[in-house]
Design an enzyme around this catalytic site. Sequence first.
Site, mmCIF file in Angstrom:
data_model
loop_
_atom_site.group_PDB
_atom_site.id
_atom_site.type_symbol
_atom_site.label_atom_id
_atom_site.label_comp_id
_atom_site.label_asym_id
_atom_site.label_seq_id
_atom_site.Cartn_x
_atom_site.Cartn_y
_atom_site.Cartn_z
ATOM 1 N N ASP A 56 -32.017 -9.897 11.305
ATOM 2 C CA ASP A 56 -31.063 -10.986 11.495
ATOM 3 C C ASP A 56 -31.537 -12.139 10.621
ATOM 4 O O ASP A 56 -32.511 -12.825 10.942
ATOM 5 C CB ASP A 56 -31.016 -11.405 12.962
ATOM 6 C CG ASP A 56 -30.056 -12.562 13.201
ATOM 7 O OD1 ASP A 56 -29.456 -13.055 12.218
ATOM 8 O OD2 ASP A 56 -29.917 -12.980 14.361
ATOM 9 N N SER A 135 -19.106 -19.805 -3.146
ATOM 10 C CA SER A 135 -17.667 -19.635 -2.910
ATOM 11 C C SER A 135 -16.905 -20.779 -3.552
ATOM 12 O O SER A 135 -17.414 -21.909 -3.607
ATOM 13 C CB SER A 135 -17.385 -19.627 -1.399
ATOM 14 O OG SER A 135 -15.999 -19.729 -1.164
ATOM 15 N N TYR A 148 -18.197 -23.773 6.688
ATOM 16 C CA TYR A 148 -18.359 -22.769 5.625
ATOM 17 C C TYR A 148 -18.430 -23.432 4.249
ATOM 18 O O TYR A 148 -19.320 -23.133 3.445
ATOM 19 C CB TYR A 148 -17.197 -21.777 5.683
ATOM 20 C CG TYR A 148 -17.278 -20.692 4.630
ATOM 21 C CD1 TYR A 148 -18.088 -19.575 4.812
ATOM 22 C CD2 TYR A 148 -16.550 -20.786 3.438
ATOM 23 C CE1 TYR A 148 -18.175 -18.589 3.847
ATOM 24 C CE2 TYR A 148 -16.626 -19.810 2.473
ATOM 25 C CZ TYR A 148 -17.438 -18.705 2.683
ATOM 26 O OH TYR A 148 -17.522 -17.725 1.717
ATOM 27 N N LYS A 152 -21.691 -23.488 1.600
ATOM 28 C CA LYS A 152 -21.684 -22.982 0.225
ATOM 29 C C LYS A 152 -21.978 -24.102 -0.787
ATOM 30 O O LYS A 152 -22.575 -23.839 -1.837
ATOM 31 C CB LYS A 152 -20.343 -22.307 -0.083
ATOM 32 C CG LYS A 152 -20.109 -21.025 0.740
ATOM 33 C CD LYS A 152 -21.167 -19.963 0.469
ATOM 34 C CE LYS A 152 -20.844 -18.627 1.141
ATOM 35 N NZ LYS A 152 -21.836 -17.574 0.855
HETATM 36 N N1 LIG Z 1 -14.408 -12.167 1.072
HETATM 37 C C1 LIG Z 1 -14.134 -13.228 0.320
HETATM 38 O O1 LIG Z 1 -12.968 -13.480 0.010
HETATM 39 C C2 LIG Z 1 -15.249 -14.130 -0.162
HETATM 40 C C3 LIG Z 1 -14.912 -15.182 -1.046
HETATM 41 C C4 LIG Z 1 -15.938 -16.011 -1.520
HETATM 42 C C5 LIG Z 1 -17.245 -15.790 -1.113
HETATM 43 N N2 LIG Z 1 -17.533 -14.749 -0.255
HETATM 44 C C6 LIG Z 1 -18.938 -14.541 0.107
HETATM 45 O O2 LIG Z 1 -19.298 -13.214 -0.253
HETATM 46 C C7 LIG Z 1 -20.390 -12.776 0.575
HETATM 47 C C8 LIG Z 1 -20.055 -11.410 1.165
HETATM 48 O O3 LIG Z 1 -18.907 -11.545 1.985
HETATM 49 P P1 LIG Z 1 -17.980 -10.313 2.390
HETATM 50 O O4 LIG Z 1 -16.592 -10.839 2.345
HETATM 51 O O5 LIG Z 1 -18.373 -9.105 1.625
HETATM 52 O O6 LIG Z 1 -18.389 -10.200 3.952
HETATM 53 P P2 LIG Z 1 -18.458 -8.940 4.950
HETATM 54 O O7 LIG Z 1 -18.181 -9.536 6.301
HETATM 55 O O8 LIG Z 1 -17.617 -7.812 4.459
HETATM 56 O O9 LIG Z 1 -19.998 -8.493 4.861
HETATM 57 C C9 LIG Z 1 -21.027 -9.335 5.302
HETATM 58 C C10 LIG Z 1 -22.262 -8.484 5.608
HETATM 59 O O10 LIG Z 1 -23.305 -9.381 6.047
HETATM 60 C C11 LIG Z 1 -23.907 -8.835 7.201
HETATM 61 N N3 LIG Z 1 -24.452 -9.900 8.047
HETATM 62 C C12 LIG Z 1 -23.723 -10.768 8.807
HETATM 63 N N4 LIG Z 1 -24.551 -11.565 9.492
HETATM 64 C C13 LIG Z 1 -25.826 -11.206 9.165
HETATM 65 C C14 LIG Z 1 -27.112 -11.663 9.562
HETATM 66 N N5 LIG Z 1 -27.246 -12.652 10.461
HETATM 67 N N6 LIG Z 1 -28.213 -11.082 9.035
HETATM 68 C C15 LIG Z 1 -28.070 -10.062 8.139
HETATM 69 N N7 LIG Z 1 -26.872 -9.575 7.719
HETATM 70 C C16 LIG Z 1 -25.762 -10.147 8.238
HETATM 71 C C17 LIG Z 1 -22.780 -8.094 7.915
HETATM 72 O O11 LIG Z 1 -23.284 -7.136 8.848
HETATM 73 C C18 LIG Z 1 -22.033 -7.478 6.747
HETATM 74 O O12 LIG Z 1 -22.559 -6.210 6.407
HETATM 75 C C19 LIG Z 1 -20.590 -13.880 1.624
HETATM 76 O O13 LIG Z 1 -21.653 -14.726 1.233
HETATM 77 C C20 LIG Z 1 -19.266 -14.641 1.580
HETATM 78 O O14 LIG Z 1 -19.406 -15.967 2.026
HETATM 79 C C21 LIG Z 1 -16.573 -13.933 0.220
#
Ligand SMILES: NC(=O)c1ccc[n+]([C@@H]2O[C@H](COP(=O)([O-])OP(=O)(O)OC[C@H]3O[C@@H](n4cnc5c(N)ncnc54)[C@H](O)[C@@H]3O)[C@@H](O)[C@H]2O)c1
Length: 253
Positions: A56, A135, A148, A152
Amino acid sequence: MTQRAMVTGAGSGLGRAVAQGLAARGCALALVDIDEAAARATAAACPGAPAILVHDLADPAGPAAAVAGAIAALGGLEVVVNNAGYGAAEGFFAMTAALWDRTLDLNLRAVALICSAAGAHMRAAGRGRIVNITSPASRMALPDYAAYAASKAGVDAVTRAAALALAPYGVSVTSVAPGMMDTPMQRVTERQLAALAGRSDIDTFLAERTARIPRGMRTDPETVARAVLWLALDAPDDVTAERLNVSGGLDRD
Ligand SMILES: NC(=O)c1ccc[n+]([C@@H]2O[C@H](COP(=O)([O-])OP(=O)(O)OC[C@H]3O[C@@H](n4cnc5c(N)ncnc54)[C@H](O)[C@@H]3O)[C@@H](O)[C@H]2O)c1
């Protein structure tokens, strides 16, 4: 030489795509996630039997433990992708300490502590690359998504600080700002934002958000992963402290 890489949040979305991309390029991998089953599913989709580290990262001790575990499992560490993230929408006037803590502990504190712990190892080795996932939200005014966005913006500050601390030692620190990707996190957040806006016509709401992207379409984890891989493996050594926007023009310098 084989690059040894740690990817956080490797069990889903962008983290999984980055892990698969790094594995396809021959990297030895340590996959960090709080969700063991999800990390195992990613490992099963990667060649080279990646190490699985269940931590975690929002726990104060999690980030250092993950870095130590990756170094122990791989025998060293040249690449870190700080990808794990959490986001939830919350009405501006109903703000809670709980959401701020949950968001900042993972999105910001863990990124900083991993940059520090992995950076110390890379400094001693005289090489390494860290890529942080930020982001477009970090530079937008988003009343119902303030924790959020602030987390970022903090990642951007940490990226610059870590880049400066590590530049003399042959270690680069950069970031990638993905546009909207249809991942589990994004799906939940956009439904929360729709509810806060009093919208039940979710398909129209999503289409309106897509229309605001100058390129007129969303991106996907595999596309964003290509930018992460470039910074992690291919970019010139002089590229550091840089933020690469992969958002179809949603975020522009
Ligand atoms: N999806 C989007 O549109 C988007 C846009 C801009 C930035 N992001 C960023 O991209 C990154 C990935 O996002 P995503 O959309 O693939 O998310 P996702 O929810 O698909 O995956 C996130 C992963 O992080 C893991 N996780 C969550 N809490 C955790 C913790 N406390 N310790 C360890 N692991 C943990 C989850 O189990 C999951 O496998 C993030 O930093 C997010 O902020 C996403």
